[in-house]
Each structure stands twice: as structure tokens, then as C-alpha cells.
Design an enzyme around this catalytic site. Structure first.
Site, PDB file in Angstrom:
ATOM      1  CD  GLU A 130       5.362   4.028  -2.845  1.00 22.24           C
ATOM      2  OE1 GLU A 130       4.706   4.818  -2.154  1.00 22.24           O
ATOM      3  OE2 GLU A 130       4.923   3.517  -3.907  1.00 22.24           O
ATOM      4  CG  HIS A 165       1.579   2.199  -2.892  1.00 18.48           C
ATOM      5  ND1 HIS A 165       2.371   3.040  -3.625  1.00 18.48           N
ATOM      6  CD2 HIS A 165       0.365   2.214  -3.496  1.00 18.48           C
ATOM      7  CE1 HIS A 165       1.687   3.535  -4.645  1.00 18.48           C
ATOM      8  NE2 HIS A 165       0.461   3.043  -4.581  1.00 18.48           N
TER       9      HIS A 165
END
Length: 316
Positions: A262, A283
Site C-alpha cells: 500500500e 485503506h
């Protein structure tokens, strides 16, 4: 106390003045690259960080540092042993995202059951305009009422998701702790949960016991047409196995707020647009305005407590 905030980027739309008000000087940077860390923390007594790494080398190199405040719950970016050896207190933030994450999980669950994104795309493609009747029912809609939700990870987040799910009339199963042979009376083995649940929602941390917990074998145990939701951590679900389970039609759908990398700068197998009924969010489940302001408030509390000779949310 002189303070430096190394990476304000995920919080810089909020009011940071409460932090500034409790220190003598506050220097803020939107982001800090690894090679900039040593120079930026030199001479500061307080370092505030979200994801910037403070390893042993950087911690040992600074003489002034007394307090590290992590504006997150996870502190794997801090060498706690090095901080403890130098008498540096490390505090984090806790419980700030319970309502935000639980709300996000229910939103994903509802979107999967109502095929919300499929209908949105169909309308924008003109399918409703061409419909022979007043409504469009090209995608099967399911009700949450009467369905069974299986929760893996029953901390504060798992509890709140269970509470909200019961409001929709769902039955809730709670898995025994991954890797444990002890199954309390109010819980079931993970294998049993996977076989019985219509929806499985993950809320456990990423550990050696939970890495690839939901692999091809676990997915094969799940009921045909069932849904999987991951708002915990990337790596708990084997991404290749998840793609295969969705493309084969064994799973009815899945939603994830997390990936193994990420942001996915080098791509990710789950970003394939051909995968059916998969929802990915960046996220962002934790990121409500209220949750992020709570992080600021908790950081202020941590600083005040330290200045008064006490400690709040200390992790070392």
C-alpha cells in the site's frame, strides 16, 4: 518541548493547533523520506509520526529525543527496544477508528448484497434507459436479514461489527483465536465458521499465525456464493487465491480495504478489472473526520500526560 511531526499528510486537513498549543515549537512536514529522518529529528524532544520509520540507528543518533508519539495503533515502524534502551517513551493512539471501520464494513457488506456498484455502472451505461419495464433487476439482490456473519478477530472492531450486523437481523458466529486449540463455549473453530457463514469479516491483526489465514483451502471451505470482507490487514488473505475463488464463481463477492502493498505502486493481482463482484477501497475505512480528530486529541492527551510525569497509551 520542541516537537516535529514527520508525516502530517493523512491528518493535515484537520486542526493541528491543539498539538501546537501544548508544545513550545511544532515543525510539520507532509511527508518525510527515509534519508531525511535523521536530519529532521535532530534536536527535537518530541517526534510525532504515523508511518515514518524510526529504527535503532536513527533513535541512537539523537540525543534530545524523550517522547515518540505514533498517530496510529501499530508501532512496527518504531524500534521499541532501542527507544527503551535510551529511556525514550513511545505512545500510540488506540480505539479511534472503531465506529469508522465498522461503518465501512457494513457499507461494503450492503454494497455486495445490493450489487450497488453493478447497478450504478448499469445505469451509467444506459441499461435502465433501454429497460422494457420500470425497474432494472439484472443483478440478484440479497437481504442481510437472516444471513449468518462470521467474524474472525473479536476485539473492539469485531464487537462493533457484530452489534451493527445484529441490527440488520443477521446471526453472528465468532471464531476462536487463530492458532489456538482452545475453543471457548461462545466461539467456533475457524473451519466451522467458514463452512457456515454467508459472510466472513476479518478483524484480526497480521501475525505469523494469520498470514495467508484465508488461503485457497480456507476459501474452498466457504459456502458457494458467500462473501468475504477484509478491513484488517493485507496479507491475511492470499490475493491469488481470492482472485481464483471469485473468477471461478465459488465466492459470490468480496470487498477489501487493504492490500499486501500500500499503495500498490507495482500493481496488484486484485486490481484486474475482469474480477467479478470485487470492491476495493484504498485503506480508507479508518479515515472518518471524527476518527482522525480523535487521533489528534489522543496525541494531545499523551503529550500532556508525559509533561506531567505520567504516561498514557505507552507501548514500551
Amino acid at each position: 518541548m520542541k516537537a516535529v511531526f514527520l508525516d502530517t499528510q493523512s491528518l493535515d486537513d484537520l486542526d493541528l493547533s491543539p498539538i501546537a498549543d501544548c508544545v513550545d515549537e511544532l515543525v510539520c512536514y507532509p511527508t518525510t523520506a527515509p534519508e531525511q529522518v535523521a536530519g529532521r529529528i535532530a534536536g527535537f524532544e518530541l517526534v510525532i509520526t504515523n508511518k515514518v520509520v524510526l529504527d535503532a540507528e536513527r533513535i541512537h543518533a539523537t540525543e534530545a529525543l524523550k517522547l515518540i508519539c505514533v498517530v496510529a495503533t501499530g508501532v512496527n515502524n518504531i524500534d521499541l527496544d532501542a527507544a527503551t534502551a535510551k529511556g525514550i517513551v513511545v505512545c500510540n493512539s488506540q480505539g479511534y477508528g472503531v465506529h469508522s471501520v465498522a461503518q465501512h464494513v457494513l457499507g461494503l457488506m450492503l454494497a455486495l448484497h445490493t450489487r450497488l456498484l453493478d447497478y450504478d455502472r448499469a445505469i451509467k451505461n444506459g441499461d435502465w434507459n433501454r429497460s422494457s419495464q420500470f425497474c432494472l433487476l439484472d443483478y440478484p439482490i440479497l437481504e442481510l436479514n437472516g444471513r449468518t456473519l462470521g467474524i474472525i478477530g473479536y476485539g473492539a472492531l469485531g464487537h462493533e461489527v457484530a452489534r451493527l450486523a445484529r441490527c440488520f437481523g443477521m446471526q453472528v458466529l465468532i471464531a476462536a483465536r487463530p492458532g489456538s486449540s482452545d475453543i471457548p463455549a461462545d466461539r467456533v473453530a475457524i473451519e466451522e465458521l467458514l463452512e457456515q457463514a454467508d459472510v466472513v469479516s476479518l478483524h484480526c491483526p497480521l501475525t505469523e499465525q494469520t498470514r495467508d489465514l484465508i488461503d485457497a483451502q480456507a476459501l474452498a471451505r466457504m459456502k458457494p456464493g458467500s462473501f468475504l470482507i477484509n478491513a484488517a490487514r493485507g496479507g491475511i488473505v492470499n490475493e491469488t487465491a481470492l482472485k481464483d475463488a471469485l473468477c471461478s464463481g465459488h465466492l459470490g463477492g468480496a470487498a477489501t480495504d487493504v492490500l499486501t502493498e500500500e499503495p500498490p505502486r507495482t500493481g496488484n493481482i486484485l486490481l484486474d478489472p475482469a474480477i467479478p463482484n470485487l470492491i476495493i477501497t484504498p485503506h480508507s475505512a479508518w479515515g472518518s473526520i471524527q476518527a482522525r480528530q480523535t487521533i489528534i486529541n489522543q496525541t494531545v492527551e499523551n503529550i500532556h500526560a508525559f509533561l506531567q510525569g505520567a504516561c498514557l497509551r505507552r507501548v514500551n
